[in-house]
Structures are given as C-alpha cells and as structure tokens.
Design an enzyme around this catalytic site. Structure first.
Site, PDB file in Angstrom:
ATOM      1  N   ASP A 100     -14.306   3.361  -3.097  1.00  0.00           N
ATOM      2  CA  ASP A 100     -13.642   3.237  -4.404  1.00  0.00           C
ATOM      3  C   ASP A 100     -13.012   4.566  -4.842  1.00  0.00           C
ATOM      4  OD1 ASP A 100     -12.791   2.022  -6.684  1.00  0.00           O
ATOM      5  OD2 ASP A 100     -14.763   1.864  -7.620  1.00  0.00           O
ATOM      6  N   HIS A 135      -4.333   4.995  -0.997  1.00  0.00           N
ATOM      7  CA  HIS A 135      -4.924   4.162   0.055  1.00  0.00           C
ATOM      8  C   HIS A 135      -4.693   4.809   1.429  1.00  0.00           C
ATOM      9  CE1 HIS A 135      -6.071   1.174  -2.774  1.00  0.00           C
ATOM     10  NE2 HIS A 135      -4.848   0.762  -3.056  1.00  0.00           N
ATOM     11  N   LEU A 154     -21.320   1.559  18.049  1.00  0.00           N
ATOM     12  CA  LEU A 154     -21.309   1.267  16.607  1.00  0.00           C
ATOM     13  C   LEU A 154     -20.780  -0.140  16.325  1.00  0.00           C
ATOM     14  CD1 LEU A 154     -21.443   2.332  13.593  1.00  0.00           C
ATOM     15  CD2 LEU A 154     -19.015   2.909  13.886  1.00  0.00           C
TER      16      LEU A 154
HETATM   17  C1  FPP Z   1     -10.669   0.873  -3.928  1.00  0.00           C
HETATM   18  O1  FPP Z   1      -9.953   1.872  -4.616  1.00  0.00           O
HETATM   19  C2  FPP Z   1     -10.144   0.723  -2.585  1.00  0.00           C
HETATM   20  C3  FPP Z   1      -9.533  -0.402  -2.121  1.00  0.00           C
HETATM   21  C4  FPP Z   1      -9.329  -1.606  -2.948  1.00  0.00           C
HETATM   22  C5  FPP Z   1      -9.018  -0.464  -0.760  1.00  0.00           C
HETATM   23  C6  FPP Z   1      -9.731   0.346   0.280  1.00  0.00           C
HETATM   24  C7  FPP Z   1      -8.824   0.483   1.439  1.00  0.00           C
HETATM   25  C8  FPP Z   1      -8.718   1.571   2.251  1.00  0.00           C
HETATM   26  C9  FPP Z   1      -9.566   2.758   2.108  1.00  0.00           C
HETATM   27  C10 FPP Z   1      -7.672   1.669   3.313  1.00  0.00           C
HETATM   28  C11 FPP Z   1      -7.302   0.434   4.069  1.00  0.00           C
HETATM   29  C12 FPP Z   1      -8.358  -0.080   4.951  1.00  0.00           C
HETATM   30  C13 FPP Z   1      -8.321  -0.085   6.316  1.00  0.00           C
HETATM   31  C14 FPP Z   1      -9.409  -0.758   7.081  1.00  0.00           C
HETATM   32  C15 FPP Z   1      -7.271   0.572   7.079  1.00  0.00           C
HETATM   33  P1  FPP Z   1      -9.172   1.490  -5.942  1.00  0.00           P
HETATM   34  O2  FPP Z   1      -7.735   1.311  -5.586  1.00  0.00           O
HETATM   35  O3  FPP Z   1      -9.808   0.318  -6.606  1.00  0.00           O
HETATM   36  O4  FPP Z   1      -9.384   2.799  -6.769  1.00  0.00           O
HETATM   37  P2  FPP Z   1      -9.361   2.949  -8.360  1.00  0.00           P
HETATM   38  O5  FPP Z   1     -10.583   2.237  -8.864  1.00  0.00           O
HETATM   39  O6  FPP Z   1      -9.426   4.420  -8.551  1.00  0.00           O
HETATM   40  O7  FPP Z   1      -8.072   2.348  -8.832  1.00  0.00           O
END
Ligand code: FPP
Length: 238
Positions: free
Chosen positions: A16, A33, A127
C-alpha cells in the site's frame, strides 16, 4: 540474513501507498505503481534468497476496478510487462508462480501471460510466489462454498463429513501453509479483503513506510519482529 532465526513459512504483503508516494513526488499515480514494481522485484528476490517458503502479494483486488480507467490500464500494463519481462529470471531462480484470483475477469493478454507463467513454473521447487490479481477473500470463500455445495448436490460429498482440509482445497491457496506474517505498508491497519481465511493466526505488522520506499532493511525488520513474537494459536505457552 544469519540473524533471522525463526523465519515465517508464509509471508503475505499488502503493498500500500503507491498513490501517496506518487503524490508526494508530484508524479502521476502510474509512476507510483511503477516504483512499487521495483520494490516488489527486490522483495521477491530477497524472499527467494533467504529461503521463505511462500510469498503472497496483493497486486489487484476485485474492488480495484472502481479506480479510474487510466489507473486500471496502467496497472494492467505493468502486470503484463512484469510477467513477460521477469519470467525468465523467475524461472531460472526456481520460483513457482501461482495467481490467486479470478483470471477469467482479466483482459486476454494479461490472462494469457499469467496462465503461461503458472504453467512454465509449475514444477519449480523454490519460492512459492503467489500474486493476487482480481482477488477478493470473500469472493474466494463464496466460490469454495459454491463448489462444495455443488458436490453435495451431485452426491459426491457428504456435508456431515466435510473437513477444514476439504474446504481449504477449494481455496486459491490450496496446498499452501497458512499465512504466518502479514505486512501492510503505509500505516493503514486493515486487511482489505486479503486472505481472510488464511490469516486466521497471522502475526501482523504495519510499517508506516510507503510501498515504493519499503527497503530490504524494512523487510528484515518485519521478519525480525516476527521472530520475536510469542505465537500461541489460542493455547498457552509455558
Ligand atoms: C496500493 O497502493 C497498491 C496497489 C493497488 C497496486 C499494487 C501494485 C503494484 C505494486 C505493481 C503491480 C504489480 C505487479 C505484480 C507487477 P495505492 O495506490 O492504493 O496507494 P494509496 O493508498 O497511497 O493511494
């Protein structure tokens, strides 16, 4: 990591804070991201190196479709990029990939790349890397209930002799150990529909660092904190 005596078998991570990281750096959310994907790469490599048995990462929830089309497209592009660009290295490192979630609800190219990654690494013994995509724990539990109900209806399952193992066999995590350690970055303290069944006895830690800034030191700190916890599973130690 010789000082990590008691490693969790199964680590789950809610990655997150990408959006807040992007905002703090005056960048588009997609850049957050993208940086988050760098962190993910490093954490997967480290987990493999130190001998974690299973690592489950929450990449896209069944609720994330509510985000703007631009953000959803950016995440889908990153997924495709990751699974096509990293698959050789993951396979060479003996990583076994499993997707948790409903692949049928994904766009064709993503679905095909994920299925190919699962097939290619199915026999690997290192893994166990589980990526939750189009995943929701309530949806997972409901699917399991429906599958069992269908078997009861067609006479292949006796409801009275149903065991926890039968139920667990219908979950996306079939065959994996329960989650031992759940990490959620960015300081938010909730599960957000991630592995609700599997986290029944998970230790949890909520570092305040945003996911793109989550370092190997932060990961080691979480693993050390796990090693110091007194796990009783409802019983009493000593
Ligand atoms: C949460 O941060 C994160 C996500 C919804 C997406 C997580 C995805 C990745 C780390 C990269 C893509 C994955 C792969 C497998 C390549 P948020 O956007 O909700 O953060 P915020 O709460 O600060 O807005």
């Amino acid at each position: 990591m010789s000082e990590l005596k008691k490693l969790p078998r199964h680590v789950a991570i809610i990655m997150d804070g990408n959006g807040r990281w992007a905002k703090a750096h005056a960048l588009a959310v997609a850049q957050g991201h993208r940086r988050g994907t760098e962190t993910l790469r490093a954490i997967i490599r480290e987990s493999s190196d130190i001998g974690i048995e299973a690592l489950s990462l929450y990449a896209f929830s069944t609720e994330n479709w509510k985000r703007s089309a631009a953000e959803v497209n950016a995440l889908m592009s990153l997924l495709l990029e990751y699974f096509t660009g990293e698959i050789d290295e993951l396979d060479e490192n003996n990583v076994r990939i499993r997707i948790l979630g409903d692949k049928d609800g994904l766009p064709g190219p993503q679905r095909d790349a994920l299925i190919a990654a699962e097939r290619r690494t199915a026999e690997n013994t290192g893994l166990k890397l589980n990526i939750a995509i189009n995943y929701g724990a309530r949806d997972e539990i409901l699917r399991a209930a429906k599958a069992l109900a269908r078997r009861a209806k067609d006479g292949t399952l006796d409801p009275d002799s149903l065991t926890a193992a039968d139920f667990e066999n219908e979950l996306y995590t079939r065959g994996l150990p329960d989650v031992d350690l759940l990490i959620r970055t960015s300081g938010e303290m909730r599960l957000s529909n991630f592995l609700l069944y599997q986290c029944a006895y998970a230790e949890m830690t909520f570092p305040t660092v945003l996911w793109p800034d989550f370092s190997l030191d932060d990961y080691h700190a979480a693993l050390r904190a796990f090693g110091a916890r007194d796990r009783r599973f409802g019983g009493r130690n000593g």
